[in-house]
Structures are given as structure tokens and as C-alpha cells.
Design an enzyme around this catalytic site. Structure first.
Site, short mmCIF file in Angstrom:
data_model
loop_
_atom_site.label_atom_id
_atom_site.label_comp_id
_atom_site.label_asym_id
_atom_site.label_seq_id
_atom_site.Cartn_x
_atom_site.Cartn_y
_atom_site.Cartn_z
N CYS A 86 -27.24 -1.20 16.01
CA CYS A 86 -27.10 0.25 15.91
C CYS A 86 -25.71 0.61 15.37
CB CYS A 86 -27.42 0.90 17.26
SG CYS A 86 -27.81 2.66 17.14
N HIS A 194 -32.74 -1.93 19.27
CA HIS A 194 -31.94 -2.47 20.37
C HIS A 194 -32.67 -3.60 21.12
CE1 HIS A 194 -28.67 0.59 20.58
NE2 HIS A 194 -29.57 1.34 19.97
N GLU A 196 -31.41 -5.66 23.13
CA GLU A 196 -30.84 -5.80 24.48
C GLU A 196 -31.53 -4.88 25.49
OE1 GLU A 196 -29.58 -4.09 22.11
OE2 GLU A 196 -28.40 -2.38 22.82
#
Length: 225
Positions: A86, A194, A196
């Protein structure tokens, strides 16, 4: 394997990445302040999402001049993995480690949802645990994730198999529905989604875990050669 998670003023996904490494793949990880000037002892660099310096001037533009940036470039030039997610992707384009730019989403709308991605290239340090053409569910949250490059750059990306991920559906107007690209050497990856935030099915998807597992496995293979 020891990871560095770079923390800029305005980063807000640094802790997510920290725990993705610590708890997700049980590897060593440290938060590294943007004012540091050395990354000695680290095997990989993670640049998190957020709004570094409030996205003033342009997303990632001010972070590109932080004291830690020359060290990130150095590790990339040494062939060590550098992953920008990002805002991290935006920073990687600003410092010239990846081509192109991230501009405002088509229709000028902030997007926060789970997107389907296709694994375009699974022959990288970051994607080797995925199957070729595998479709995965990864959250996105961005207002300036519309990847842009000119026709010549797009041709180079395709020629060198630098497109790692593409969106199954066009969610933000990105050229060729690109969600993530690597450098030519494939040791630097930038992506808007994302991974994560997708480590457990309890939160909707565990499809992000394979990315960090890929990084650890490739590092261990390299050490054991």
C-alpha cells in the site's frame, strides 16, 4: 531470518506486519525508525501501509527522502527481499525501485473491501508458495491505488514477468488490473492489497500467509545452498 519493518510518521500497518512475521511465520522481526541509517543484520525489509507524513505533497513523496531510504536501496541492490504494501508500494515507486506510479482511484473513491487477486507470477521470492494462476482473497484499503504506467513500461513489465498479482475484477482503474509488481530481479515487490491482514480464516482469509512463508522458505533455501 530477520525482518525489518520500517516505521514512518503516519504508518499505521507496521504492527500488523510485525505480528504477521512474529506470530504468522515465527521469524525474528524488529520495528525500525525512519531516522535510522543502518539495516545491518537484517535479511529482509518490509515497508508498511498507512499515510506517511500525512500523504502531503504526494503519497510517499516525503518518505522517499527519509534517512533510512539509502539503506533500503542498498539491501535491494544486494538482492535481499524488499516488500512494500500500500503506502509502501507508493514509496517504492517514489524512490525508483519500481516503475510507474499510484494515482487516485478511478471515480475518486476510497476502497475498503476484500478483493480477489490472481497470482500472475509464482516464480518470485514472495509468491513461490502459491500455485500459478491461483485466485486468492486479500483485503484492500486505499484511495490512491490506481497503478499507472505508460505503454512502453507495461510492455517491459510483461516481457520480464514483473506482474506478480492482478485484480480479478477492475476495482480501481489500474492499468491492466495490476495489483502488484516486482523489479526485474524479482527481489522487490510492491502491492496495494494487504496480505498481512489475511493470515487467519477467522478474519476472512489466510491467503496472505503464503507470501511470508515464501520469503522465509526462499531465504532458508539460499542459506542452505
Amino acid at each position: 531470518m530477520k525482518f525489518a519493518v520500517i516505521v514512518f510518521p503516519g504508518s499505521n500497518c507496521d504492527k500488523d506486519l510485525y505480528f504477521a512475521i512474529k506470530d504468522g511465520v515465527k521469524a525474528e522481526v524488529e520495528l525500525v525508525d525512519f531516522r535510522q541509517t543502518s539495516l545491518a543484520g537484517f535479511d529482509a525489509v518490509l515497508i508498511p501501509g498507512g499515510f506517511s507524513y500525512g500523504d502531503y505533497l504526494r503519497s510517499g513523496a516525503i518518505a522517499a527522502h527519509a534517512p533510512i531510504i539509502p539503506e533500503i536501496k542498498q539491501l535491494a541492490n544486494e538482492g535481499k527481499p524488499v516488500l512494500g504494501i500500500c503506502n509502501g508500494f507508493q514509496i517504492l515507486t517514489e524512490i525508483g525501485l519500481l516503475p510507474g506510479a499510484l494515482i487516485r482511484n478511478e471515480h475518486n473513491r476510497f476502497i475498503c473491501e476484500t478483493a480477489q487477486l490472481q497470482v500472475v507470477n509464482n516464480d518470485t521470492l514472495f509468491t513461490s508458495e502459491y500455485q500459478a494462476d491461483e485466485v486468492i482473497d486479500i483485503p484492500v484499503a486505499h484511495g490512491e491505488g490506481n497503478y499507472y504506467c505508460d505503454d512502453a513500461t507495461l510492455a517491459e513489465l510483461k516481457k520480464n514477468n514483473q506482474i506478480a498479482f492482478s485484480y480479478v475484477e477492475d476495482i480501481n482503474g489500474s492499468v491492466d488490473k495490476i495489483a502488484g509488481i516486482t523489479n526485474k530481479q524479482r527481489n522487490v515487490l510492491g502491492m496495494m492489497p494487504h496480505p498481512e491482514r489475511a493470515l487467519e480464516k477467522l478474519v476472512g482469509s489466510d491467503d496472505g500467509l503464503k507470501m511470508f512463508q515464501s520469503m522465509v522458505k526462499n531465504q532458508m533455501d539460499r542459506v542452505n545452498q
